[in-house]
Write a protein that holds these residues in place. Sequence first.
Motif, PDB file in Angstrom:
ATOM      1  N   ARG A 294       0.818  -1.222   0.000  1.00 34.07           N
ATOM      2  CA  ARG A 294       0.000   0.000   0.000  1.00 34.07           C
ATOM      3  C   ARG A 294       0.851   1.271   0.000  1.00 34.07           C
ATOM      4  O   ARG A 294       1.721   1.445  -0.832  1.00 34.07           O
ATOM      5  N   ALA A 295       0.625   2.129   0.982  1.00 34.56           N
ATOM      6  CA  ALA A 295       1.326   3.419   0.990  1.00 34.56           C
ATOM      7  C   ALA A 295       2.786   3.294   1.369  1.00 34.56           C
ATOM      8  O   ALA A 295       3.581   4.199   1.116  1.00 34.56           O
ATOM      9  N   GLY A 296       3.164   2.182   1.990  1.00 38.86           N
ATOM     10  CA  GLY A 296       4.571   2.018   2.308  1.00 38.86           C
ATOM     11  C   GLY A 296       4.809   1.176   3.545  1.00 38.86           C
ATOM     12  O   GLY A 296       3.968   1.114   4.448  1.00 38.86           O
ATOM     13  N   ARG A 297       5.953   0.498   3.566  1.00 40.18           N
ATOM     14  CA  ARG A 297       6.388  -0.314   4.715  1.00 40.18           C
ATOM     15  C   ARG A 297       7.857  -0.001   4.971  1.00 40.18           C
ATOM     16  O   ARG A 297       8.649   0.134   4.029  1.00 40.18           O
ATOM     17  N   ALA A 298       8.204   0.095   6.217  1.00 37.50           N
ATOM     18  CA  ALA A 298       9.592   0.375   6.573  1.00 37.50           C
ATOM     19  C   ALA A 298      10.476  -0.811   6.213  1.00 37.50           C
ATOM     20  O   ALA A 298      10.057  -1.977   6.317  1.00 37.50           O
TER      21      ALA A 298
ATOM     22  N   GLU B   6      19.490  -2.417   4.323  1.00 38.51           N
ATOM     23  CA  GLU B   6      19.790  -3.301   3.190  1.00 38.51           C
ATOM     24  C   GLU B   6      18.573  -3.527   2.287  1.00 38.51           C
ATOM     25  O   GLU B   6      18.643  -4.274   1.322  1.00 38.51           O
ATOM     26  N   GLY B   7      17.442  -2.922   2.608  1.00 37.23           N
ATOM     27  CA  GLY B   7      16.247  -3.060   1.794  1.00 37.23           C
ATOM     28  C   GLY B   7      15.396  -4.251   2.150  1.00 37.23           C
ATOM     29  O   GLY B   7      14.506  -4.630   1.372  1.00 37.23           O
ATOM     30  N   ARG B   8      15.613  -4.846   3.350  1.00 36.11           N
ATOM     31  CA  ARG B   8      14.815  -6.001   3.768  1.00 36.11           C
ATOM     32  C   ARG B   8      13.642  -5.542   4.618  1.00 36.11           C
ATOM     33  O   ARG B   8      13.683  -4.481   5.256  1.00 36.11           O
ATOM     34  N   LEU B   9      12.591  -6.356   4.657  1.00 32.84           N
ATOM     35  CA  LEU B   9      11.450  -6.058   5.518  1.00 32.84           C
ATOM     36  C   LEU B   9      11.825  -6.206   6.982  1.00 32.84           C
ATOM     37  O   LEU B   9      12.695  -7.021   7.331  1.00 32.84           O
ATOM     38  N   LEU B  10      11.156  -5.431   7.827  1.00 33.24           N
ATOM     39  CA  LEU B  10      11.281  -5.666   9.259  1.00 33.24           C
ATOM     40  C   LEU B  10      10.672  -7.009   9.593  1.00 33.24           C
ATOM     41  O   LEU B  10       9.733  -7.473   8.937  1.00 33.24           O
ATOM     42  N   LEU B  11      11.191  -7.652  10.631  1.00 31.76           N
ATOM     43  CA  LEU B  11      10.721  -9.001  10.966  1.00 31.76           C
ATOM     44  C   LEU B  11       9.222  -9.018  11.232  1.00 31.76           C
ATOM     45  O   LEU B  11       8.507  -9.923  10.791  1.00 31.76           O
ATOM     46  N   SER B  12       8.727  -7.991  11.952  1.00 35.02           N
ATOM     47  CA  SER B  12       7.293  -7.968  12.265  1.00 35.02           C
ATOM     48  C   SER B  12       6.453  -7.879  11.003  1.00 35.02           C
ATOM     49  O   SER B  12       5.413  -8.551  10.874  1.00 35.02           O
ATOM     50  N   ASP B  13       6.881  -7.050  10.040  1.00 34.43           N
ATOM     51  CA  ASP B  13       6.141  -6.939   8.789  1.00 34.43           C
ATOM     52  C   ASP B  13       6.254  -8.216   7.966  1.00 34.43           C
ATOM     53  O   ASP B  13       5.288  -8.648   7.325  1.00 34.43           O
ATOM     54  N   ALA B  14       7.436  -8.811   7.980  1.00 37.75           N
ATOM     55  CA  ALA B  14       7.623 -10.048   7.223  1.00 37.75           C
ATOM     56  C   ALA B  14       6.721 -11.153   7.755  1.00 37.75           C
ATOM     57  O   ALA B  14       6.111 -11.908   6.984  1.00 37.75           O
TER      58      ALA B  14
ATOM     59  N   ARG C  24      10.167  -6.468  -6.591  1.00 41.58           N
ATOM     60  CA  ARG C  24      11.034  -5.326  -6.919  1.00 41.58           C
ATOM     61  C   ARG C  24      11.570  -5.455  -8.344  1.00 41.58           C
ATOM     62  O   ARG C  24      11.604  -4.473  -9.092  1.00 41.58           O
ATOM     63  N   GLN C  25      11.992  -6.666  -8.730  1.00 42.94           N
ATOM     64  CA  GLN C  25      12.519  -6.853 -10.080  1.00 42.94           C
ATOM     65  C   GLN C  25      11.432  -6.707 -11.142  1.00 42.94           C
ATOM     66  O   GLN C  25      11.721  -6.329 -12.277  1.00 42.94           O
ATOM     67  N   ALA C  26      10.192  -6.994 -10.769  1.00 43.69           N
ATOM     68  CA  ALA C  26       9.072  -6.814 -11.693  1.00 43.69           C
ATOM     69  C   ALA C  26       8.570  -5.367 -11.712  1.00 43.69           C
ATOM     70  O   ALA C  26       7.591  -5.064 -12.400  1.00 43.69           O
ATOM     71  N   ARG C  27       9.225  -4.518 -10.956  1.00 44.15           N
ATOM     72  CA  ARG C  27       8.897  -3.091 -10.882  1.00 44.15           C
ATOM     73  C   ARG C  27       7.468  -2.866 -10.399  1.00 44.15           C
ATOM     74  O   ARG C  27       6.765  -1.964 -10.857  1.00 44.15           O
ATOM     75  N   LEU C  28       7.055  -3.692  -9.441  1.00 47.21           N
ATOM     76  CA  LEU C  28       5.762  -3.504  -8.788  1.00 47.21           C
ATOM     77  C   LEU C  28       5.919  -2.673  -7.517  1.00 47.21           C
ATOM     78  O   LEU C  28       5.002  -1.932  -7.140  1.00 47.21           O
ATOM     79  N   VAL C  29       7.068  -2.832  -6.841  1.00 46.29           N
ATOM     80  CA  VAL C  29       7.372  -2.054  -5.640  1.00 46.29           C
ATOM     81  C   VAL C  29       8.810  -1.559  -5.751  1.00 46.29           C
ATOM     82  O   VAL C  29       9.606  -2.091  -6.527  1.00 46.29           O
ATOM     83  N   ARG C  30       9.138  -0.535  -4.947  1.00 41.35           N
ATOM     84  CA  ARG C  30      10.501  -0.027  -4.913  1.00 41.35           C
ATOM     85  C   ARG C  30      10.755   0.605  -3.545  1.00 41.35           C
ATOM     86  O   ARG C  30       9.811   0.865  -2.787  1.00 41.35           O
ATOM     87  N   VAL C  31      12.011   0.828  -3.241  1.00 42.87           N
ATOM     88  CA  VAL C  31      12.395   1.429  -1.965  1.00 42.87           C
ATOM     89  C   VAL C  31      12.659   2.911  -2.190  1.00 42.87           C
ATOM     90  O   VAL C  31      13.462   3.287  -3.065  1.00 42.87           O
ATOM     91  N   VAL C  32      11.975   3.752  -1.395  1.00 39.69           N
ATOM     92  CA  VAL C  32      12.148   5.206  -1.468  1.00 39.69           C
ATOM     93  C   VAL C  32      12.298   5.739  -0.047  1.00 39.69           C
ATOM     94  O   VAL C  32      11.392   5.565   0.784  1.00 39.69           O
ATOM     95  N   ASN C  33      13.441   6.342   0.230  1.00 38.49           N
ATOM     96  CA  ASN C  33      13.685   6.956   1.540  1.00 38.49           C
ATOM     97  C   ASN C  33      13.424   5.984   2.702  1.00 38.49           C
ATOM     98  O   ASN C  33      12.753   6.317   3.683  1.00 38.49           O
ATOM     99  N   GLY C  34      13.944   4.781   2.537  1.00 40.01           N
ATOM    100  CA  GLY C  34      13.839   3.810   3.615  1.00 40.01           C
ATOM    101  C   GLY C  34      12.486   3.149   3.753  1.00 40.01           C
ATOM    102  O   GLY C  34      12.242   2.460   4.752  1.00 40.01           O
ATOM    103  N   ARG C  35      11.606   3.324   2.762  1.00 40.98           N
ATOM    104  CA  ARG C  35      10.288   2.684   2.818  1.00 40.98           C
ATOM    105  C   ARG C  35      10.027   1.941   1.504  1.00 40.98           C
ATOM    106  O   ARG C  35      10.406   2.406   0.406  1.00 40.98           O
ATOM    107  N   LEU C  36       9.378   0.818   1.632  1.00 35.91           N
ATOM    108  CA  LEU C  36       8.959   0.032   0.469  1.00 35.91           C
ATOM    109  C   LEU C  36       7.589   0.536   0.041  1.00 35.91           C
ATOM    110  O   LEU C  36       6.637   0.505   0.821  1.00 35.91           O
TER     111      LEU C  36
END
Length: 559
Positions: A225-229, A233-241, A275-287
């Motif tokens: 949606r609007a973003g996830r922290a 290194e661009g990985r999800l936080l454990l809680s979000d994962a 990310r490789q399919a260009r569906l999501v990207r990392v911007v300013n520390g948020r996915l």
Amino acid sequence: MRLVFRSDDHEEYSAVRDRLRLHIVAWARRRGIDVEPSLVAAALDHKHGVDGRLGHWTRAHVADALAVWFPRTVPLLEDDRDAVPTALHALIGFLADHDWLDSRSAPPAELHAQVTDSTPALHDALDDERNHDLGTFWAVQMLRHGVATADPAAVGRFLQQVHAGELEIDRAALEEIQRRQEAESAEPPRPELPPVLLPGAAQMLAAADSSVALARLRAFTRWVRAGRAVTREGRLLLSDARAVADALDLDHFSRDRARTSDDLPEISLLLVWARQARLVRVVNGRLVQVKSAAPLLSRPIELWRRAFEAVGRIGEHFGGSNVFGAPSLFGMSLGEAFPMLLLQLYSAGGDAIPVELFHRVVRDTVNDRMGCVVDDLAGDIEHRLWRRDVTALLDALELLGAVHLSESLDGENHDELIRLAGRDDPDPTLVSLTPLGVWAVQEMLTEQGVHAPLVGELADEDIEYVCVRCTGLRPEIVEAELTAWVGARTGRTAAQEIMRYLQRVEDRAYRDLALFALSRAGAPGREAARWRGRPAVALRAPATGAQPRVECDARARRP
């Protein structure tokens, strides 16, 4: 007499060339024409190298043979030159006399006229040694100096004299020939791909909608949606994962024990894939979602294709090791080898191939590139890491719906797998493209400029060429191709061409395919079959076991 050959039909072509050469020389001598047999063979070699069609001659083919092929590949001295056009006249005359020039050839009178018109170009090309290839250049030099080319000692003495400067050769021409051949050898040969049947729009839509991977990518993108922290290194936080794993019902065995999001392999793969399919990207520390990709979520076929194209860019995250993303034990990353796998699968025409064949092709490619055997330097652990990553790649493609996986349970096939693998524990996995996978690879190859033909593109070709190209293909493709060929002309025209071919065809598989085409020609086909005195329905499968279906007419039978 067979007149059409594939590029790898070397033994079959060699046998036919020898027979055809003898027939042409005998035909010419009965007419008082003295023909050099080796020059007839050279003309046949020219056509075999161009397109494998010995009975298909146009004015361009004749001009190219005289102005390029003979000067480049056949060592000729001054006294031999006039024998070349004589050999071509004899070849064309023989084919025309036997009605063996195919339906797309130029009229015999035009071909003979082109031989006459191109003879001056032959002489001009022979006068310039730069037009030779390397082997012809040296053969001509040895002929001029009376060196017996079959005597290794004589050849060795000749080369020593040339190196010592005792014999004069055109060194400038030699250098240009070497430069030209180096440039030509650097061009990779284009593969000859089989025609394919593409799925219809409804079939593609249903297949894309049923793709497990596509459903997960769509759900993951909407979850962002609007973003996830994310971490640095661009990985999800454990809680979000854990939350998305719970929402998508993934990583059942890892969810509770995970210490970082890397311990959730299915979610890690999904993140990198999106990310490789260009569906999501990392911007300013948020996915975040990629805004331009939002409409794709409701367009299954477009979304599926983007996910398919992204597979080759996922990198090391398939197996969790560095073997995938970095140069592996074979000196080739799996990302680099991925197109080789797709080409192998596509060339199989929808049939299953063993994954061990892919491993073998990769090893052979790297060995050829390096000029030595390099994969033997890797240890067993490195081999297993590579194989694990290949397995993960295939699992992802199956999850997407691009391939179908099965296993070989045949004992004889197991021996072949051992031979391919060079080890006692080969992978029994068999891989084949799904219809949606065939469509995606065909689109990819076409965009790369590779000719990837569709069923029906052979409709304007000669019937023998179609039959040869159809051998080894799946039954439904054979049926569709031959039916399209008949449908592109009147029934009477189709029947006449088929009957002309049946008068000389010797191979049973090709004859059966021609009879199948005859059965599709309607009433003229049935009349031709009765005239020939054999049923148009007694078909046998080609060598691969493919069996076209035939709706027969009782009137075509003979008691």
